[in-house]
Design an enzyme around this catalytic site. Structure first.
Site, short mmCIF file in Angstrom:
data_model
loop_
_atom_site.label_atom_id
_atom_site.label_comp_id
_atom_site.label_asym_id
_atom_site.label_seq_id
_atom_site.Cartn_x
_atom_site.Cartn_y
_atom_site.Cartn_z
N TYR A 145 1.04 -1.20 -0.02
CA TYR A 145 0.25 -0.07 0.14
C TYR A 145 1.05 1.08 -0.05
O TYR A 145 1.36 1.75 0.93
CB TYR A 145 -1.05 -0.06 1.22
CG TYR A 145 -1.71 1.28 1.41
CD1 TYR A 145 -2.58 1.84 0.45
CD2 TYR A 145 -2.03 2.02 2.73
CE1 TYR A 145 -3.40 2.92 0.45
CE2 TYR A 145 -2.83 2.99 2.61
CZ TYR A 145 -3.53 3.29 1.74
OH TYR A 145 -4.22 4.79 1.73
N ASP A 185 -2.25 -1.28 -4.06
CA ASP A 185 -2.65 0.19 -4.33
C ASP A 185 -1.23 0.93 -4.45
O ASP A 185 -0.76 1.16 -3.47
CB ASP A 185 -3.76 0.92 -3.28
CG ASP A 185 -3.90 2.21 -3.62
OD1 ASP A 185 -3.47 2.79 -4.77
OD2 ASP A 185 -4.52 2.63 -2.74
N HIS A 347 -12.32 1.94 -4.01
CA HIS A 347 -11.61 0.93 -4.77
C HIS A 347 -12.46 -0.19 -5.36
O HIS A 347 -13.34 -0.74 -4.55
CB HIS A 347 -10.30 0.62 -4.11
CG HIS A 347 -9.33 1.63 -4.21
ND1 HIS A 347 -8.25 2.22 -4.89
CD2 HIS A 347 -9.31 2.67 -3.10
CE1 HIS A 347 -7.61 3.11 -4.51
NE2 HIS A 347 -8.40 3.65 -3.45
#
Length: 647
Positions: A145, A185, A347
């Site tokens: 992330y 991500d 998302h």
């Protein structure tokens, strides 16, 4: 083999109603990699950590509670052989099940390395798989992330350090002949096709994060419009490229020396590698953006949308979630798609399918990082009370203590049985609550009801009062709270509420009688006993009720119930509500946006600044490409400005 990535934006918010297992089963993947779980170690509960048919591996933030966090959920058919938290190796606790292959980190200080792993932004699981050719290999799934920089220079430096260390760790694994998949991500958009409005960013092609991404991909997937270098990346570089070239040169030199020493290999003397072969070696350390490789012309494949503007309805978003597969494993990718139908976050998931078969060892113990091996979930965590109690030294002491406890409990049960046996038979039937006596001498000396009256005024016996050994006073037993008072019967010819300031409370079926009579108990009311004369005139009207079949009155007793709510109170309530409605007419209707002539929506500013928490009106339609009248118009109005105009 299916591998899925999803920024879940809070795992407890998404799985609160359905549960973690139901969510994982609906995603239908062998390895589910989640980002932004917003769960720290102290917040992790058993339903989230221990899931049937899955094993979980978490990375927690050590800076803030409910912030960041990553997790890998692996199904039973894809149990990892190794697992590790973080990129730097500073968080590993078991060398046998840790992954290793850290790469070059000499350019960063120990403080910098600890900070890069302090936010729980990476978890790695290593799996065994069998390729289509039958060869068994290992693959490391790096779930990341990546930090968001925004306009803060210190966070941009932190982000670039994280990305640089990520590439270094991935290429170190590749040098050990371990396949690597980077997913999660990444908080960046590679090309203009990955952004709904690239023209809004004047430095789109010069962003340092895009330069990093472009250099990580193999040459056939790079964007020629993006620069090849950036000064911000050079400032945080680890000199990895020079180290890689030197490693290859040393390896080639050793191989050449050994070949010259033996003479020939396959009938030929092997000399130095050509430039083409060196390029292939360099490309083997690079990656493929499998979604863009399989869908090169897709301009609407977005994975993130702004929820404040309902941009998901118009698919006006960005592609921030990626699955990067190393060049050697990219040929085994058969499908990669964006699951826009899955909601619950800003998302959506991305899943990749590999033409490989995962291998698992059912009898082998999972890596140490597995959540079910945490002390709090395997029953080995010490409780706070253990620090204040003496530990038992011998088994004999345990036997003696247990026998004494059993004997004391048996004596206590004998006492209770004797007490219950000595009670009158009618009182046992009248009370449905079990009687228990306490062996503790420190009890309250409050005295409650003094006697019990039965049908026709007959005394069924006084409540059982136990004598306190210390004070000498009698203590009320549990049955005294359910007995009937001596003056509880009400005569037919007398006013039930005239003699005292009390209410009549009915307890149906408390005492066995013919026809199921209702016995009325006179109970003192602590609130209205002193101001009984101030009650409304109709408050003393008691409705007579009989639960018997023939509605008969027996032994001069009245069968009554508690009075209903006064009509005077209802009138007061209705009058007060009408008065408030006349004073408060409610909020004014919202204005109409000029672009669509529709009622605007009221929103609140959440961004830090002078306008934070201020409210404003805007167009109700979702955000979309500029100039398209079907989407949001540019109408904007502050709430306080509208109120000023109204006044």
């Amino acid at each position: 083999m299916k591998i899925l990535t999803w920024n879940i934006n809070g795992i407890r918010a998404v799985t609160g109603k359905t549960g973690v297992k139901k969510m994982l089963d609906s995603l239908d993947a062998d390895v589910v990699c989640l980002q932004e779980t917003k769960v720290t170690r102290d917040m992790l509960d058993e339903p989230t950590a221990i899931v049937e048919d899955y094993e979980s591996y978490f990375s927690f933030s050590r800076k803030r509670t409910g912030y960041s966090g990553t997790a890998n959920y692996c199904s039973r058919r894809c149990i990892p052989v190794r697992a590790e938290e973080g990129l730097t190796g500073r968080l590993q606790v078991d060398e046998e099940t840790s992954i290793g292959c850290l790469g070059n980190m000499d350019a960063y200080s120990e403080k910098d390395l600890e900070a890069l792993d302090a936010e729980g932004r990476c978890v790695i699981t290593q799996h065994r798989l069998r390729l289509k050719s039958g060869v068994e290999k290992e693959v490391a799934i790096i779930n990341v992330y990546v930090p968001r920089a925004g306009d803060r220079p210190e966070r941009l430096e932190y982000k670039l350090r994280f990305l640089t260390l990520l590439r270094s760790r991935a290429q170190a694994l590749l040098r050990e002949d371990i396949h690597v998949i980077i997913l999660g991500d990444l908080n960046l958009t590679h090309t203009a096709k990955d952004n709904c409005d690239p023209k809004s960013d004047a430095d789109f092609l010069r962003r340092s994060s895009r330069v990093w991404m472009n250099n990580l991909l193999r040459p056939c997937e790079r964007d020629p419009n993006i620069l090849s270098s950036h000064p911000d990346l050079e400032a945080v570089a680890l000199s990895e490229e020079e180290d890689l070239r030197s490693d290859h040169m040393v390896g080639d030199l050793k191989e050449t020396q050994s070949l010259h020493a033996t003479g020939k290999k396959d009938g030929k003397v092997k000399g130095p590698k050509s430039n083409g072969e060196s390029n292939r070696l360099e490309e083997a350390l690079l990656f493929s953006d499998v979604y863009r490789y399989l869908h090169p012309d897709d301009t609407t494949g977005y994975t993130n949308w702004d929820t404040s503007t309902d941009a998901r309805k118009s698919n006006y978003g960005r592609r921030l979630d990626y699955i990067l597969v190393d060049t050697g494993l990219a040929d085994h990718v058969t499908d990669c798609r964006i699951m826009t139908e899955v909601e619950g976050s800003d998302h959506c998931p991305v899943v990749v399918t590999l033409d490989c078969q995962p291998l698992s060892c059912p009898n082998a113990s999972p890596p140490y990082l597995c959540s079910k091996l945490m002390p709090e979930f395997r029953g080995q965590q010490q409780k706070l009370s253990s620090f204040f109690t003496k530990k038992v030294v011998s088994k004999k002491a345990n036997t003696d203590s247990s026998s004494s406890q059993n004997s004391s409990s048996s004596r206590q049960e004998d006492k209770e049985a004797t007490t219950i046996a000595n009670e009158p038979a009618q009182l046992k039937k009248a009370t449905s609550v079990p009687i228990s006596s306490s062996s503790s001498p420190k009890k309250s000396n409050l005295k409650r009801g003094k006697s019990v009256a039965g049908i026709g005024g007959s005394n069924l016996g006084a409540p059982l009062l136990k004598k306190n050994k210390q004070t000498g006073t009698k203590q009320a037993s549990l049955t005294s709270f359910f007995g009937l008072k001596a003056n509880s019967s009400i005569n037919l010819n007398s006013d039930p509420l005239a003699s005292s300031n009390s209410f009549v409370k009915c307890a149906p079926n408390r005492v066995p009688s013919q026809g199921g009579d209702v016995i009325c108990v006179q109970v003192q009311d602590p609130v209205t006993s002193n101001n009984f004369d101030e009650l409304p005139s109709n408050y003393d009207k008691v409705q007579s009720v009989s639960l018997s079949k023939n509605n008969e009155q027996k032994d001069g007793h009245v069968k009554t119930t508690l009075p209903s709510v006064s009509s005077l109170e209802n009138k007061k309530t209705s009058n007060s509500s009408q008065s408030w409605k006349s004073l408060l007419c409610g909020p004014a209707p919202p204005p109409l946006c000029p672009g669509h002539n529709e009622p605007c929506v009221l929103k609140t500013v959440r961004k830090n600044g002078p306008n934070k928490n201020k409210q404003f009106y805007s167009c109700p339609r979702p955000d979309g490409p500029p100039g398209n009248s079907q989407f949001r118009c540019n109408f904007f109005q502050w709430l306080h400005d509208r109120q000023k105009k109204k006044t």
